[in-house]
Design a protein around this motif. Sequence first.
Motif, mmCIF file in Angstrom:
data_model
loop_
_atom_site.group_PDB
_atom_site.id
_atom_site.type_symbol
_atom_site.label_atom_id
_atom_site.label_comp_id
_atom_site.label_asym_id
_atom_site.label_seq_id
_atom_site.Cartn_x
_atom_site.Cartn_y
_atom_site.Cartn_z
ATOM 1 N N PHE A 381 0.855 -1.189 0.000
ATOM 2 C CA PHE A 381 0.000 0.000 0.000
ATOM 3 C C PHE A 381 0.888 1.235 0.000
ATOM 4 C CE2 PHE A 381 -3.229 2.838 2.113
ATOM 5 C CZ PHE A 381 -4.137 2.788 1.072
ATOM 6 N N GLU A 382 1.035 1.864 -1.164
ATOM 7 C CA GLU A 382 1.899 3.039 -1.265
ATOM 8 C C GLU A 382 1.480 3.856 -2.479
ATOM 9 O OE1 GLU A 382 5.642 0.813 -3.458
ATOM 10 O OE2 GLU A 382 5.626 0.938 -1.281
ATOM 11 N N GLY A 383 2.204 4.934 -2.733
ATOM 12 C CA GLY A 383 1.915 5.770 -3.891
ATOM 13 C C GLY A 383 0.603 6.520 -3.770
ATOM 14 N N SER A 384 -0.069 6.711 -4.903
ATOM 15 C CA SER A 384 -1.302 7.494 -4.950
ATOM 16 C C SER A 384 -2.400 6.971 -4.021
ATOM 17 C CB SER A 384 -1.828 7.559 -6.393
ATOM 18 O OG SER A 384 -0.944 8.291 -7.211
ATOM 19 N N PRO A 385 -2.624 5.634 -3.920
ATOM 20 C CA PRO A 385 -3.656 5.169 -2.989
ATOM 21 C C PRO A 385 -3.420 5.630 -1.549
ATOM 22 C CG PRO A 385 -3.028 3.409 -4.473
ATOM 23 C CD PRO A 385 -2.048 4.519 -4.702
ATOM 24 N N LEU A 386 -2.153 5.697 -1.158
ATOM 25 C CA LEU A 386 -1.842 6.143 0.200
ATOM 26 C C LEU A 386 -2.180 7.615 0.370
ATOM 27 C CD1 LEU A 386 -0.713 5.204 2.883
ATOM 28 C CD2 LEU A 386 1.576 5.712 2.056
ATOM 29 N N LEU A 387 -1.886 8.424 -0.638
ATOM 30 C CA LEU A 387 -2.200 9.848 -0.567
ATOM 31 C C LEU A 387 -3.717 10.077 -0.595
ATOM 32 C CD1 LEU A 387 0.550 11.310 -2.926
ATOM 33 C CD2 LEU A 387 0.430 11.492 -0.440
ATOM 34 N N PHE A 487 -7.971 15.216 -9.824
ATOM 35 C CA PHE A 487 -7.007 16.153 -10.418
ATOM 36 C C PHE A 487 -5.618 15.903 -9.842
ATOM 37 C CE2 PHE A 487 -4.842 20.272 -10.672
ATOM 38 C CZ PHE A 487 -5.102 20.660 -11.975
ATOM 39 N N PHE A 488 -5.545 15.699 -8.529
ATOM 40 C CA PHE A 488 -4.273 15.458 -7.842
ATOM 41 C C PHE A 488 -3.638 14.151 -8.305
ATOM 42 C CE2 PHE A 488 -2.224 14.141 -3.619
ATOM 43 C CZ PHE A 488 -1.048 14.825 -3.895
ATOM 44 N N VAL A 489 -4.443 13.096 -8.386
ATOM 45 C CA VAL A 489 -3.931 11.800 -8.841
ATOM 46 C C VAL A 489 -3.418 11.910 -10.280
ATOM 47 C CG1 VAL A 489 -4.580 9.427 -9.398
ATOM 48 C CG2 VAL A 489 -5.367 10.452 -7.262
ATOM 49 N N GLY A 490 -4.161 12.601 -11.127
ATOM 50 C CA GLY A 490 -3.713 12.790 -12.499
ATOM 51 C C GLY A 490 -2.435 13.606 -12.581
ATOM 52 N N TRP A 491 -2.326 14.615 -11.719
ATOM 53 C CA TRP A 491 -1.129 15.452 -11.659
ATOM 54 C C TRP A 491 0.092 14.599 -11.331
ATOM 55 C CZ3 TRP A 491 -1.415 20.968 -12.088
ATOM 56 C CH2 TRP A 491 -0.217 21.638 -11.870
ATOM 57 N N LEU A 492 -0.067 13.724 -10.334
ATOM 58 C CA LEU A 492 1.033 12.848 -9.937
ATOM 59 C C LEU A 492 1.367 11.859 -11.050
ATOM 60 C CD1 LEU A 492 0.065 12.025 -6.226
ATOM 61 C CD2 LEU A 492 1.650 13.770 -7.045
ATOM 62 N N ALA A 493 0.341 11.320 -11.700
ATOM 63 C CA ALA A 493 0.567 10.336 -12.764
ATOM 64 C C ALA A 493 1.354 10.936 -13.924
ATOM 65 C CB ALA A 493 -0.772 9.792 -13.261
ATOM 66 N N LEU A 494 1.149 12.213 -14.180
ATOM 67 C CA LEU A 494 1.866 12.888 -15.260
ATOM 68 C C LEU A 494 3.260 13.350 -14.834
ATOM 69 C CD1 LEU A 494 -1.046 15.063 -16.735
ATOM 70 C CD2 LEU A 494 -0.021 13.014 -17.749
ATOM 71 N N GLY A 495 3.557 13.211 -13.534
ATOM 72 C CA GLY A 495 4.872 13.609 -13.041
ATOM 73 C C GLY A 495 5.098 15.105 -13.042
ATOM 74 N N LEU A 496 4.016 15.889 -12.954
ATOM 75 C CA LEU A 496 4.135 17.345 -12.964
ATOM 76 C C LEU A 496 4.669 17.851 -11.628
ATOM 77 C CD1 LEU A 496 0.746 18.224 -14.701
ATOM 78 C CD2 LEU A 496 3.027 18.103 -15.745
#
Length: 506
Positions: A381-387, A487-496
């Motif tokens: 359990f890490e990354g975006s799901p944790l956030l 929006f936040f998850v997408g932001w992280l996925a794009l590495g912005l």
Amino acid sequence: MTQTAPRRSMLTRFLDGVERTGNALPDPVTLFALMIVMVIIASVIAAAAGVAVPHPGTGDVVEAKSLLAADQIQRLLVEMPKTFTSFAPLGYVLLVMLGVGVAEKTGFLTVALRSLVSGVSPRLITAALVFAGIMSSLAADAGYVVLIPLGAAIFMGAGRHPVAGLAAGFAGVAGGFSSNLILTPLDPLLAGITQEAARLVAADYVVEVTANYYLMLGLVPLFVIVGTWVTDRIVEPRLPKWVPTETPIPAVDGDVSAVERRGIQAALLSVVVLAAGVAALAWAPGFPLRGEDGSFLPLMRSLVSLMFIAFLVAGIAYGVTTRVIASDKDVVRMMADAMSDLGVYIVLAFIAAHFIAMFSWSNLGIISAVVGADTLRSIGFEGSPLLVSLILLAATINILVGSASAKWAFLAPIFVPMLMLLGLSPEATQAAYRIGDSSTNMITPLLPYFPLILIVGKRYDPNFGIGTLVATMLPFAIAFGVASTAFFVGWLALGLPLGPGISSTF
């Protein structure tokens, strides 16, 4: 015949229970004092049990220390003044609010909000209200006190239901609290707390004031679009057709006088001149606000001071032009009044500073971070799901504990180090907290301005109560929460980047 009381809805009964529970909680200062007691007890038990973990950075063994040991008691008493005055958020907030206080006491920030929504095309009035609400976080309490009743009056003047205008303004002020086009006093406040927590793992870690600026900037148009859509498509259609009551409605003046307009022009001109001066100081490598290597790091680390100067200069320019300021004594008085308004925060900062410091001295912070990170890593359990989980936690806690800084002060020492060990930057953790914290502001009866908003609503609907307000605002809370999280998850996925040079990974 005895009349029976009208049956209360399940929602109203639930909200009454939430209100009673929240009101029964001690003051945030008392909560921190209780948590200090808990940390002391936990440190004694952990030290006696010989709890220890390897430091993730150095590999050295980190042992739990009892806060009742002689050296720790001595440290607490000897370093108490230093612990308090070196608490990073304290200096940031005091400095910025010296300038904001002048801008607010002269009336500049309030008039700027009024001018933003007056004279707007009826087709854009909803979007303008939501946008003005988002921007009102620059003006401390002005958004709640001025913009929400003003929004209701503007909608009524346009022949629309005033409760819809109230809701649009409230959604922008409360739901958009953590986003803005400009850095607000909240940015240095949260960055200071995050930095203190991050140093449990990395001793010299620095969290810049601009840690989440790009993300928060991107959320502004998202919130305007979502807030406008919810108002026009969900909230207003379910309201009955507006029929003015026979009882006169207190007027809310949305017009800006000629003198106030000149004051705003003078304030904006002063800010433009200041911006030109800052640009000149950062023009080339080796200049005061530019590093020898050409980086803008000195400028970034001067933003708190520049915010103070900008608000101060704008407030003075407005006050002198409108004759609210007649002499230097008026400026000093306004700055002093701003400091007196921060009395409760200073007390809270004192106790929060010692909670964070003692948590660090006991080594329980790094120990719990290592153990927690290992546990989460073992279950994958890490990354975006944790956030996203942190967003949901912050949104839930916000219903019972309103203060953004108070919640972050006791969540940061746990989550920031833990997520750092899982590869997530302190700035990403802070961003997740900010999204969750703002999404439920508009549906918690424990918001300090909730009673004020109820009073405004009763002007237009005598039956307007807590259940009515929460039912009206719930679509906004859900839409803002879902949209900003996606929006936040997408932001992280794009590495912005979250801010200038700020990554989501550690």
